[in-house]
Enzyme design. Structure first.
Site, PDB file in Angstrom:
ATOM      1  N   PRO A   9       0.789  -1.225   0.000  1.00 33.85           N
ATOM      2  CA  PRO A   9       0.000   0.000   0.000  1.00 33.85           C
ATOM      3  C   PRO A   9       0.828   1.286   0.000  1.00 33.85           C
ATOM      4  CG  PRO A   9      -0.847  -1.523   1.639  1.00 33.85           C
ATOM      5  CD  PRO A   9       0.381  -2.157   1.052  1.00 33.85           C
ATOM      6  N   ASN A  10       0.376   2.210  -0.806  1.00 31.36           N
ATOM      7  CA  ASN A  10       0.909   3.583  -0.896  1.00 31.36           C
ATOM      8  C   ASN A  10       2.244   3.693  -1.628  1.00 31.36           C
ATOM      9  OD1 ASN A  10      -1.269   4.867   0.630  1.00 31.36           O
ATOM     10  ND2 ASN A  10      -0.472   3.680   2.343  1.00 31.36           N
ATOM     11  N   ARG A  17       5.024  11.000  -2.639  1.00 30.08           N
ATOM     12  CA  ARG A  17       4.702  10.731  -1.239  1.00 30.08           C
ATOM     13  C   ARG A  17       5.933  10.966  -0.353  1.00 30.08           C
ATOM     14  NH1 ARG A  17       4.585   4.661   1.220  1.00 30.08           N
ATOM     15  NH2 ARG A  17       3.874   5.242   3.290  1.00 30.08           N
ATOM     16  N   TYR A  22      11.091   9.014   1.383  1.00 30.99           N
ATOM     17  CA  TYR A  22      11.143   7.907   0.421  1.00 30.99           C
ATOM     18  C   TYR A  22      11.849   8.240  -0.894  1.00 30.99           C
ATOM     19  CZ  TYR A  22       7.694   5.942   3.628  1.00 30.99           C
ATOM     20  OH  TYR A  22       7.063   5.455   4.747  1.00 30.99           O
ATOM     21  N   ASN A  73       8.243  -5.396  -0.250  1.00 33.16           N
ATOM     22  CA  ASN A  73       8.112  -4.227   0.614  1.00 33.16           C
ATOM     23  C   ASN A  73       6.624  -4.110   0.917  1.00 33.16           C
ATOM     24  OD1 ASN A  73       7.832  -1.803   1.848  1.00 33.16           O
ATOM     25  ND2 ASN A  73       9.142  -0.658   0.432  1.00 33.16           N
ATOM     26  N   ALA A  76       2.857  -0.527   5.075  1.00 38.73           N
ATOM     27  CA  ALA A  76       2.352  -0.606   6.452  1.00 38.73           C
ATOM     28  C   ALA A  76       1.828  -1.993   6.824  1.00 38.73           C
ATOM     29  CB  ALA A  76       1.267   0.447   6.661  1.00 38.73           C
ATOM     30  N   GLU A  97      12.373  -9.223   3.094  1.00 35.93           N
ATOM     31  CA  GLU A  97      11.595  -8.027   3.432  1.00 35.93           C
ATOM     32  C   GLU A  97      12.457  -6.787   3.190  1.00 35.93           C
ATOM     33  OE1 GLU A  97      10.439  -8.121   7.554  1.00 35.93           O
ATOM     34  OE2 GLU A  97       9.842  -6.012   7.554  1.00 35.93           O
ATOM     35  N   HIS A  99      12.572  -2.397   3.090  1.00 38.94           N
ATOM     36  CA  HIS A  99      11.994  -1.070   3.346  1.00 38.94           C
ATOM     37  C   HIS A  99      12.943  -0.006   2.844  1.00 38.94           C
ATOM     38  CE1 HIS A  99       8.920  -2.927   5.738  1.00 38.94           C
ATOM     39  NE2 HIS A  99       9.868  -3.676   6.265  1.00 38.94           N
ATOM     40  N   ARG A 106      12.301   5.461  13.177  1.00 43.52           N
ATOM     41  CA  ARG A 106      11.108   6.278  12.931  1.00 43.52           C
ATOM     42  C   ARG A 106      10.128   6.040  14.097  1.00 43.52           C
ATOM     43  NH1 ARG A 106       8.924   5.400   7.018  1.00 43.52           N
ATOM     44  NH2 ARG A 106       7.722   7.247   7.633  1.00 43.52           N
TER      45      ARG A 106
END
Ligand code: DQA
Length: 142
Positions: A9-10, A17, A22, A73, A76, A97, A99, A106
């Site tokens: 998502p996103n 964004r 990012y 990735n 969320a 995984e 990111h 964060r």
């Protein structure tokens, strides 16, 4: 060898964004860059992005007979999706995984990954290079 590269998502909004977190490249630009990277010369790659947890799970299911390796990735979903975790375990995909940002530097909720323990490794904070590191990690398994 085939690897599927899944973004959650996103991540379709990369480029616009939170560029300070990012970066300024779009997902298409990053995927093209990955495709053309030297390390991928003998690998078949398939890219998938969805904002929907179910669509991501359906995609992983649909590849289970054909593909053994997954670079993901999950956005969320990382932090709460036991359904995604079960899909990776259930399909016996070997997953890495990734990111873009440093999720350990964060908000606290981002430090938790419900898929980390069932993945080969977790890569974070390296921007798009993280996807290449993930592919490299998979190649080292072979
Ligand atoms: C992310 C980190 C997640 O916490 C966030 O929800 C994302 C992107 C990253 O690539 O840094 O959507 O997975």
């Amino acid at each position: 060898m085939k690897i599927i590269i899944v973004n959650g998502p996103n991540l379709n909004l990369l480029g616009e964004r939170e560029p300070e977190v990012y970066g300024s490249e779009t997902l298409n630009e990053i995927n093209e860059w990955i495709k053309n990277h030297d390390i991928c010369r003998d690998i078949e790659l398939e890219f998938f992005q969805s904002n929907s947890e179910g669509a991501i799970i359906d995609f992983i299911h649909s590849k289970r007979k054909e593909v053994q390796y997954l670079v993901i990735n999950p956005g969320a979903l990382t932090h709460y999706s036991y359904a995604l975790r079960d899909a990776i375990v259930g399909t016996e995909m070997k997953a890495v995984e990734v990111h873009l940002s440093d999720i350990h530097d964060r908000e606290n909720f981002r430090k938790i990954s419900v898929i980390k323990s069932i993945c080969l490794t977790q890569i974070f904070g390296e921007g798009k290079q993280g996807y290449i590191k993930a592919i490299q990690h998979i190649l080292e398994q072979e």
